[in-house]
Design a protein around this motif. Structure first.
Motif, PDB file in Angstrom:
ATOM      1  N   UNK A  35       0.838  -1.200   0.000  1.00 27.98           N
ATOM      2  CA  UNK A  35       0.000   0.000   0.000  1.00 27.98           C
ATOM      3  C   UNK A  35       0.871   1.247   0.000  1.00 27.98           C
ATOM      4  N   UNK A  36       0.527   2.166  -0.899  1.00 28.87           N
ATOM      5  CA  UNK A  36       1.171   3.473  -0.915  1.00 28.87           C
ATOM      6  C   UNK A  36       0.379   4.375   0.017  1.00 28.87           C
ATOM      7  N   UNK A  37       0.991   4.781   1.126  1.00 26.83           N
ATOM      8  CA  UNK A  37       0.291   5.585   2.135  1.00 26.83           C
ATOM      9  C   UNK A  37       0.502   7.078   1.922  1.00 26.83           C
ATOM     10  N   UNK A  38       1.703   7.452   1.537  1.00 27.40           N
ATOM     11  CA  UNK A  38       2.029   8.848   1.248  1.00 27.40           C
ATOM     12  C   UNK A  38       3.346   8.869   0.489  1.00 27.40           C
ATOM     13  N   UNK A  39       3.805  10.065   0.137  1.00 28.19           N
ATOM     14  CA  UNK A  39       5.075  10.179  -0.583  1.00 28.19           C
ATOM     15  C   UNK A  39       6.245   9.733   0.266  1.00 28.19           C
ATOM     16  N   UNK A  40       6.013   9.542   1.552  1.00 32.86           N
ATOM     17  CA  UNK A  40       7.088   9.164   2.469  1.00 32.86           C
ATOM     18  C   UNK A  40       6.762   7.914   3.270  1.00 32.86           C
TER      19      UNK A  40
END
Length: 363
Positions: free
Chosen positions: A147-152
């Motif tokens: 899962x991509x949660x945010x750019x970081x």
């Protein structure tokens, strides 16, 4: 590092005792990764305390009328890169390497700096070095969702009900890459295939051995190529493979459709004829076979890039059976991308590009 199988395993393209690497490839971008990688392997074997490379030299052979397709682009690039090589014709091939038999319709080149990599030992050295330098290795644990949660921030859920969080992730999943990307509604244009390697018994023990200075070989024959490494891992047996790629599900690699089964049988018969004619000091029936999984792109070019729209998800995929030798240079680029650095101009050619990535909505 999260690995779905117990280590070591034989379910990928990196298994087995040997792989070849050399500074000659029809794709100059792949060839240009080799010097950096050879230097790394040599450095690693000093740290590991065990030889990982065996210098054998490399021989490329083609029917002369096809050489413009097969050999000429390789020789042009070697000349541009100041790579030392020797051209051969017909019977010169067998005179230089007893055990081979080619007539005047064949041409060849020989590169002194061709190597066998002790693949299993290389993997163990890399894994040991990874742990030694502070890495954590989780084996027998399969990633089932990224899962991509945010750019970081990115998370990875595994079949052991664990969730790992990181600033970025490198997905080097081999034939399973599209299964891992599926929850992101993304699919890469590549195919999971099985390649069968055969071992052939020497009539005269040692004739095709590394101890007899026998080289690695690529024999260019039409659509498919014949790959060979000298006898090493099994005494008296030389590894020769007709590079037929049978599409498979990586979770069921022994199951082929009827068309692929038929094609595999036909390719083996062709390989037997090649062995009988050009490797006369080998028995004409293989005594052993081993399978390897590969992930192949339409052009056989690697994929080394960030996933568009997901700046902290990095992809290393589609190495098409030629990714082991240059793996250190590939790893350098992947680590640069994962730490938000420029991987260098030499890696631009391996970018995904619009032609290599599809979303479900656009299929």
């Amino acid at each position: 590092m999260i690995e779905q199988f117990p280590l070591p395993h034989t379910r990928g393209s990196s298994c087995g005792q040997t792989r070849m690497t050399q500074r000659s490839d029809r794709n100059p971008y792949r060839s240009d990764l080799v010097p950096e990688s050879i230097a790394f392997w040599k450095s690693l074997e000093k740290d590991y305390g065990t030889p990982l490379l065996i210098k054998t030299g490399h021989l490329g052979i083609s029917v002369s009328e096809e050489s413009n397709y097969a050999l000429e682009p390789i020789k042009v690039h070697m000349r541009k890169s100041n790579v030392d090589y020797t051209e051969m014709r017909g019977q010169d091939i067998g005179n230089s390497f007893p055990g081979l038999d080619f007539d005047s319709q064949f041409g060849a080149y020989y590169v002194p700096n061709g190597f066998i990599l002790k693949a299993t030992k290389c993997l163990h050295a890399l894994q040991s070095g990874f742990v030694k330098h502070g890495g954590t290795l989780q084996e027998n644990e399969k990633v089932i969702e990224v899962k991509h949660l945010s750019a970081n921030s990115v998370s990875m859920r595994t079949d052991s009900h664990k969730v790992y969080y990181a600033k970025s992730v490198v997905l080097a999943c081999g034939p399973w890459i599209n299964k891992v990307l599926r929850p992101l509604d993304i699919e890469l244009d590549l195919q999971s295939v099985r390649v069968t390697t055969y071992y052939w018994r020497e009539k005269e023990l040692g004739k095709y051995s590394i101890h007899n200075n026998f080289p690695t070989i690529v024999l260019y024959f039409g659509v498919f190529h014949v790959y060979s490494t000298p006898s090493y891992e099994y005494p008296g047996l030389i590894k020769i493979c007709y590079h037929y790629r049978a599409p498979v599900d990586p979770d069921a690699p022994d199951l082929l459709d009827m068309e692929s089964e038929k094609a595999e049988v036909e390719q083996l018969e062709t390989l037997k004829q090649i062995i009988s004619k050009h490797f006369p000091q080998l028995e004409s029936v293989p005594v052993l076979s081993e399978n390897a999984l590969q992930t192949v792109t339409p052009t056989s070019d690697f994929i080394i890039d960030k996933l568009p729209g997901f700046p902290n998800i990095v992809i290393g995929a589609g190495f098409s059976g030629t990714g082991f030798g240059p793996a250190p240079a590939i790893g350098r680029a992947l680590s640069k991308l994962a730490t938000f650095q420029d991987p260098g101009q030499d890696m631009k050619t391996f970018a995904l590009g619009s032609r290599l990535i599809y979303t479900k909505s656009s299929l």
